[in-house]
Motif scaffolding. Structure first.
Motif, PDB file in Angstrom:
ATOM      1  N   ILE A  51       0.846  -1.207   0.000  1.00 37.67           N
ATOM      2  CA  ILE A  51       0.000   0.000   0.000  1.00 37.67           C
ATOM      3  C   ILE A  51       0.876   1.251   0.000  1.00 37.67           C
ATOM      4  O   ILE A  51       0.588   2.226  -0.700  1.00 37.67           O
ATOM      5  CB  ILE A  51      -0.973  -0.011   1.199  1.00 37.67           C
ATOM      6  N   GLN A  52       1.950   1.234   0.763  1.00 42.29           N
ATOM      7  CA  GLN A  52       2.846   2.395   0.810  1.00 42.29           C
ATOM      8  C   GLN A  52       3.527   2.647  -0.533  1.00 42.29           C
ATOM      9  O   GLN A  52       3.824   3.792  -0.870  1.00 42.29           O
ATOM     10  CB  GLN A  52       3.919   2.197   1.888  1.00 42.29           C
ATOM     11  N   LYS A  53       3.783   1.595  -1.290  1.00 44.06           N
ATOM     12  CA  LYS A  53       4.474   1.732  -2.577  1.00 44.06           C
ATOM     13  C   LYS A  53       3.528   2.000  -3.749  1.00 44.06           C
ATOM     14  O   LYS A  53       3.978   2.091  -4.882  1.00 44.06           O
ATOM     15  CB  LYS A  53       5.272   0.457  -2.869  1.00 44.06           C
ATOM     16  N   LEU A  54       2.244   2.147  -3.493  1.00 40.33           N
ATOM     17  CA  LEU A  54       1.262   2.346  -4.569  1.00 40.33           C
ATOM     18  C   LEU A  54       1.581   3.588  -5.399  1.00 40.33           C
ATOM     19  O   LEU A  54       1.902   4.640  -4.861  1.00 40.33           O
ATOM     20  CB  LEU A  54      -0.140   2.505  -3.993  1.00 40.33           C
ATOM     21  N   GLN A  55       1.461   3.410  -6.696  1.00 41.32           N
ATOM     22  CA  GLN A  55       1.596   4.529  -7.632  1.00 41.32           C
ATOM     23  C   GLN A  55       0.513   4.394  -8.687  1.00 41.32           C
ATOM     24  O   GLN A  55       0.049   3.290  -8.982  1.00 41.32           O
ATOM     25  CB  GLN A  55       2.975   4.525  -8.282  1.00 41.32           C
ATOM     26  N   LEU A  56       0.142   5.488  -9.278  1.00 40.12           N
ATOM     27  CA  LEU A  56      -0.868   5.470 -10.331  1.00 40.12           C
ATOM     28  C   LEU A  56      -0.308   4.792 -11.581  1.00 40.12           C
ATOM     29  O   LEU A  56       0.855   5.005 -11.941  1.00 40.12           O
ATOM     30  CB  LEU A  56      -1.315   6.889 -10.667  1.00 40.12           C
ATOM     31  N   ASP A  57      -1.142   3.972 -12.217  1.00 41.75           N
ATOM     32  CA  ASP A  57      -0.718   3.343 -13.472  1.00 41.75           C
ATOM     33  C   ASP A  57      -0.939   4.314 -14.628  1.00 41.75           C
ATOM     34  O   ASP A  57      -1.291   5.475 -14.429  1.00 41.75           O
ATOM     35  CB  ASP A  57      -1.430   1.999 -13.687  1.00 41.75           C
ATOM     36  N   ALA A  58      -0.756   3.851 -15.847  1.00 40.81           N
ATOM     37  CA  ALA A  58      -0.876   4.707 -17.033  1.00 40.81           C
ATOM     38  C   ALA A  58      -2.274   5.299 -17.182  1.00 40.81           C
ATOM     39  O   ALA A  58      -2.453   6.378 -17.735  1.00 40.81           O
ATOM     40  CB  ALA A  58      -0.501   3.920 -18.283  1.00 40.81           C
ATOM     41  N   GLU A  59      -3.286   4.576 -16.682  1.00 41.57           N
ATOM     42  CA  GLU A  59      -4.670   5.048 -16.774  1.00 41.57           C
ATOM     43  C   GLU A  59      -5.081   5.922 -15.589  1.00 41.57           C
ATOM     44  O   GLU A  59      -6.222   6.355 -15.493  1.00 41.57           O
ATOM     45  CB  GLU A  59      -5.614   3.851 -16.874  1.00 41.57           C
ATOM     46  N   GLY A  60      -4.163   6.154 -14.673  1.00 45.54           N
ATOM     47  CA  GLY A  60      -4.459   6.983 -13.510  1.00 45.54           C
ATOM     48  C   GLY A  60      -5.164   6.236 -12.382  1.00 45.54           C
ATOM     49  O   GLY A  60      -5.781   6.851 -11.530  1.00 45.54           O
TER      50      GLY A  60
END
Length: 117
Positions: A51-60
């Motif tokens: 959860i801490q490492k979550l980033q948005l993918d190409a689709e946001g």
């Protein structure tokens, strides 16, 4: 659960079945307790880290919507042992802390008995 139950059962085993002295019993039981604390905590630590490492993918969008979603997606991907991928490292980090906690508690209890608290 992993902390208290494993320590109490280990103390009984080392003291009653193996006839170990007090120091050896406390050190042995605290080591076993450290192992079980790491085993019980690591899946939760894995999810927290994801959860801490979550980033948005190409689709946001985010990969996970919640901690529960992260755990379920990991399990559905057929990787229940993924939670334990870094167990040796985690155990080396957590077990000494648990061991010191039990050793200090044992010493504090001795002092309390000595001064009759």
């Amino acid at each position: 659960m992993g902390l208290f139950a494993s320590y109490d059962q280990s103390v009984e085993f080392f003291r009653d079945n193996l006839g170990m002295g007090e120091v050896a019993t406390v050190i042995g039981a605290s080591s076993v307790s450290g192992f079980f604390v790491a085993a019980c905590n690591l899946p939760f630590d894995y999810v927290k880290t994801q959860i801490q490492k979550l980033q948005l993918d190409a689709e946001g969008k985010l990969s996970y919507t919640s901690s529960f979603d992260c755990a379920m997606k990991t399990l559905k991907a057929g990787r229940p042992f993924k939670f334990y991928a870094r167990f040796p490292v985690y155990c080396v980090r957590i077990a000494p802390h648990v061991m010191m906690t039990w050793i200090f508690l044992n010493q504090i209890q001795k002092v309390e008995k000595k001064i009759r608290l």
